[in-house]
Design an enzyme around this catalytic site. Structure first.
Site, mmCIF file in Angstrom:
data_model
loop_
_atom_site.group_PDB
_atom_site.id
_atom_site.type_symbol
_atom_site.label_atom_id
_atom_site.label_comp_id
_atom_site.label_asym_id
_atom_site.label_seq_id
_atom_site.Cartn_x
_atom_site.Cartn_y
_atom_site.Cartn_z
ATOM 1 N N ARG A 99 0.866 -1.173 0.000
ATOM 2 C CA ARG A 99 0.000 0.000 0.000
ATOM 3 C C ARG A 99 0.906 1.226 0.000
ATOM 4 O O ARG A 99 1.753 1.381 0.864
ATOM 5 C CB ARG A 99 -0.882 0.024 1.248
ATOM 6 C CG ARG A 99 -1.658 1.326 1.426
ATOM 7 C CD ARG A 99 -2.495 1.261 2.696
ATOM 8 N NE ARG A 99 -3.150 2.537 2.975
ATOM 9 C CZ ARG A 99 -2.883 3.298 4.033
ATOM 10 N NH1 ARG A 99 -1.961 2.920 4.895
ATOM 11 N NH2 ARG A 99 -3.521 4.421 4.229
ATOM 12 N N ARG A 248 -8.096 14.110 13.623
ATOM 13 C CA ARG A 248 -7.979 15.143 12.592
ATOM 14 C C ARG A 248 -9.253 15.981 12.555
ATOM 15 O O ARG A 248 -10.360 15.466 12.746
ATOM 16 C CB ARG A 248 -7.757 14.521 11.211
ATOM 17 C CG ARG A 248 -6.464 13.755 11.070
ATOM 18 C CD ARG A 248 -6.345 13.152 9.677
ATOM 19 N NE ARG A 248 -5.503 11.969 9.718
ATOM 20 C CZ ARG A 248 -5.584 10.962 8.855
ATOM 21 N NH1 ARG A 248 -6.480 10.993 7.877
ATOM 22 N NH2 ARG A 248 -4.775 9.934 8.957
ATOM 23 N N GLU A 391 -8.505 -4.439 2.857
ATOM 24 C CA GLU A 391 -7.503 -3.741 2.047
ATOM 25 C C GLU A 391 -6.398 -4.689 1.580
ATOM 26 O O GLU A 391 -5.946 -4.608 0.427
ATOM 27 C CB GLU A 391 -6.890 -2.587 2.841
ATOM 28 C CG GLU A 391 -7.808 -1.399 3.030
ATOM 29 C CD GLU A 391 -7.112 -0.246 3.749
ATOM 30 O OE1 GLU A 391 -6.070 -0.479 4.401
ATOM 31 O OE2 GLU A 391 -7.607 0.885 3.643
#
Length: 404
Positions: A99, A248, A391
């Site tokens: 990735r 965030r 993923e």
């Protein structure tokens, strides 16, 4: 075909080995032969390694090292020696998939890694400083310890690379476009996997499907997917844009940044830390960026924890509405990743806002930890899916496509 997957983060790394037989890639994800996780956060100068195999063997140890190359070498040793051995020799591995967070404008799909690709990943580190450098370290560690094996870069930005310019370009001066400042989007590997998985669950062809995929973990993003392609997303030039996240901020008025920079004690580095590590759920609640801990505080009457969740839901609903407008309709709403897959209350209150679309969830199905399931009622005009994102499996699929 044995495919090793490396999914590296700034302070951790997950790895797994798949053994894929036959001439076609399986539709259903296989269980890895071997899985490993490395964490550098607990003790400075040490790495914690956890390894498990499909047969139930486990290994947990702590080794003194700050070197990613040394740790990768030690981790690879557990593949072909000791109690967690699953292959006889390293040459049995046919390909390694990585990735890579940022592929910029030039890398719109996965590629076999060459020197030119490595140089591009290094250049793009300015756009993903917490991730691209460690992705590159992983690639170089594999070169060092496995030699000239075929390696594949699977870019998190690639799935969003065909977003129309009207959605991708920021309304600043046109010089920004020429400088490569645009919406790139992230979590693309997860959004791509969930898109394909949703089509199989629904028994539909991707052509004609309008989907909104909600990747809600520590990092959060949405994608509007039409005919199998991302046409809009919430993360932007960096992973900081869009939804409120664990630590965030997501999107804020840029005037706030200008205001803070004019204060004497604010620097770019301090702002970076505030917006990326001290905002979101953590910043508002004052407790944690982990939704589970915040839920516990809410049950004890903590008003700031409640405010954090209320804000999170408000922004999630708002951005789903924006994705809905980009699609011009909706066939399925998909929840995935740590929060999306496990927080039933969040799914329920998010969906309540879209009852005007004829969307109805089955509250009993929603409560019972659904995995790869449709939790909407039979008469719902919009399907609601909970999908366990894979993923690593998607990275393995891309390796198979390029190498096989």
């Amino acid at each position: 075909m044995k495919i090793l997957v490396l999914n590296a983060g700034s302070s951790s790394q997950k790895s797994c080995l798949y053994d894929i037989a036959g001439d076609t890639f399986p539709q259903e994800p296989l269980k890895p032969l071997w899985e490993a996780k490395v964490d550098w956060t607990h003790h400075q100068g040490f790495a914690e390694i956890e390894v498990k195999t499909a047969t139930g063997a486990k290994l947990e140890e702590e080794i003194p090292s700050n070197s990613r190359s040394e740790v990768v070498a030690h981790m690879l040793d557990t593949l072909y020696s000791g109690s967690t051995q699953v292959i006889d020799k390293r040459s049995e591995i046919n390909a390694v998939g990585h990735r890579v967070v940022h592929g910029g404008e030039n890398y719109r799909e996965s590629v076999v890694i060459t020197e030119d690709v490595k140089q591009a990943i290094a250049r793009l580190a300015t756009l993903a400083p917490a991730h691209n450098p460690v992705n590159l370290e992983g690639i170089e560690a594999i070169e060092q310890h496995l030699g000239a094996i075929t390696q594949v870069a699977v870019f998190d930005t690639a799935f969003h690379s065909q977003i129309p310019d009207a959605a991708a370009i920021y309304p600043g001066p046109y010089e920004w476009v020429e400088q490569g400042i645009r919406r790139y989007g992230f979590h693309g590997i997860s959004h791509q996997y969930c898109t394909q998985r949703a089509a199989r669950i629904l028994g539909r062809d991707l052509a004609g499907l309008r989907l909104i995929t909600c990747h809600l973990g520590n990092g959060c993003s949405l994608a509007a997917v039409k005919n199998g392609r991302s046409i809009d997303t919430t993360m932007g030039f960096t992973p900081l844009d869009g939804l409120m996240m664990g630590s965030r901020s997501g999107a804020v008025d840029p005037g706030i940044i200008i205001h803070l920079l004019r204060q004497s004690d604010y620097s770019a580095d301090k702002l970076d830390n505030v917006l990326n590590k001290a905002s979101g759920l953590r910043g508002i609640s004052g407790i944690s960026g982990d939704m589970r801990q915040i839920r516990q505080e809410i049950s004890q009457g903590n008003s700031r924890a409640q405010l954090a969740v209320d804000m999170y839901v408000h922004r999630l609903r708002s951005y789903i509405g924006a994705m809905l407008a980009s699609l011009g309709g909706l066939d399925a709403l998909i929840f995935t990743a740590g929060v999306g897959e496990n927080d039933a209350v969040l799914r329920e209150v998010t969906c309540e806002a879209f009852e005007f679309l004829g969307l109805k969830i089955d509250k009993e199905k929603n409560k019972h930890k659904p995995v790869d399931m449709d939790i909407s009622t039979p008469d719902s005009a919009v399907r609601v899916l909970v999908i366990h994102t894979e993923e690593d499996w998607e990275i393995a699929r891309e390796c198979w496509r390029l190498v096989k």
